[in-house]
Design a protein around this motif. Sequence first.
Motif, mmCIF file in Angstrom:
data_model
loop_
_atom_site.group_PDB
_atom_site.id
_atom_site.type_symbol
_atom_site.label_atom_id
_atom_site.label_comp_id
_atom_site.label_asym_id
_atom_site.label_seq_id
_atom_site.Cartn_x
_atom_site.Cartn_y
_atom_site.Cartn_z
ATOM 1 N N GLU A 73 21.790 23.657 3.337
ATOM 2 C CA GLU A 73 20.375 23.331 3.157
ATOM 3 C C GLU A 73 19.906 22.388 4.263
ATOM 4 O O GLU A 73 18.833 22.579 4.829
ATOM 5 N N GLN A 74 20.726 21.386 4.576
ATOM 6 C CA GLN A 74 20.361 20.424 5.617
ATOM 7 C C GLN A 74 20.166 21.119 6.958
ATOM 8 O O GLN A 74 19.220 20.827 7.680
ATOM 9 N N SER A 75 21.061 22.041 7.290
ATOM 10 C CA SER A 75 20.947 22.721 8.584
ATOM 11 C C SER A 75 19.695 23.598 8.635
ATOM 12 O O SER A 75 19.076 23.727 9.687
ATOM 13 N N LYS A 76 19.304 24.195 7.511
ATOM 14 C CA LYS A 76 18.090 25.010 7.473
ATOM 15 C C LYS A 76 16.838 24.156 7.669
ATOM 16 O O LYS A 76 15.893 24.568 8.326
ATOM 17 N N VAL A 77 16.850 22.970 7.100
ATOM 18 C CA VAL A 77 15.676 22.104 7.116
ATOM 19 C C VAL A 77 15.609 21.236 8.377
ATOM 20 O O VAL A 77 14.530 20.850 8.807
ATOM 21 N N ALA A 78 16.746 20.966 9.007
ATOM 22 C CA ALA A 78 16.806 20.013 10.121
ATOM 23 C C ALA A 78 15.817 20.326 11.240
ATOM 24 O O ALA A 78 15.150 19.429 11.749
ATOM 25 N N GLY A 79 15.716 21.573 11.632
ATOM 26 C CA GLY A 79 14.798 21.945 12.715
ATOM 27 C C GLY A 79 13.351 21.681 12.352
ATOM 28 O O GLY A 79 12.575 21.180 13.175
ATOM 29 N N PRO A 163 14.744 23.908 1.778
ATOM 30 C CA PRO A 163 15.388 24.961 2.564
ATOM 31 C C PRO A 163 14.747 26.331 2.401
ATOM 32 O O PRO A 163 15.117 27.269 3.103
ATOM 33 N N SER A 164 13.800 26.469 1.483
ATOM 34 C CA SER A 164 13.135 27.756 1.290
ATOM 35 C C SER A 164 11.783 27.529 0.625
ATOM 36 O O SER A 164 11.487 26.437 0.180
ATOM 37 N N GLY A 165 10.989 28.574 0.562
ATOM 38 C CA GLY A 165 9.696 28.491 -0.106
ATOM 39 C C GLY A 165 8.525 28.460 0.850
ATOM 40 O O GLY A 165 7.438 28.888 0.509
ATOM 41 N N GLY A 166 8.719 27.919 2.035
ATOM 42 C CA GLY A 166 7.655 27.901 3.027
ATOM 43 C C GLY A 166 6.563 26.900 2.727
ATOM 44 O O GLY A 166 6.524 26.282 1.665
ATOM 45 N N CYS A 167 5.675 26.752 3.680
ATOM 46 C CA CYS A 167 4.598 25.767 3.566
ATOM 47 C C CYS A 167 3.609 26.065 2.450
ATOM 48 O O CYS A 167 2.958 25.155 1.951
ATOM 49 N N GLN A 168 3.508 27.322 2.035
ATOM 50 C CA GLN A 168 2.563 27.637 0.955
ATOM 51 C C GLN A 168 2.962 26.970 -0.348
ATOM 52 O O GLN A 168 2.137 26.769 -1.221
#
Length: 175
Positions: A73-79, A163-168
């Motif tokens: 999860e951290q690696s997905k969100v880090a960027g 880590p998922s769901g997007g800005c919406q």
Amino acid sequence: MRTLGCRRPPVRSVPLRRLALVAAGLPLALSLAACGSDDGAGAAGDGDPGSSGAVIDPAATPTLSSGAAGADEQSKVAGAVEAVTTIAPALESAVRSETYPMSLDEARERIEAAGLTPAAPLVVGGYLYHPESVEFTLCIEDSTTGAYATYDTGPMAPGAAAPSGGCQTADLSPR
């Protein structure tokens, strides 16, 4: 003029070097102390978002799971977190003396014009202007995973991240 045999000791260069270092470092120290405060309100560290002593509420800072799943999860969100914590303050500085963007499309245009466009697969996925406080919340999203992170210029701090769901799915309301 006669000195009566007394000679002055030679000037030592070490104190002059120290003085030069202090004089050179003073403007930097003063500029760093002034960061974050453009209205002069609040004293450093008093918790006021307008103060130069930014206080980040640990409860509001994005936290993710621990362990192997947490590392993924951290690696997905880090960027997204890295991009939004760079782009939002830079955009705020760029538009501070102008009219703030009012919509997501206008924010995207201003980000591109300022040369702040995030690298693919990251995109500007959300933006909400808060006219009552003349601040905004920006959301950067990874278009491949849906990972996102927000940044609120009111407290000048990161907001939600997932880590998922997007800005919406992100809450862009001011804190």
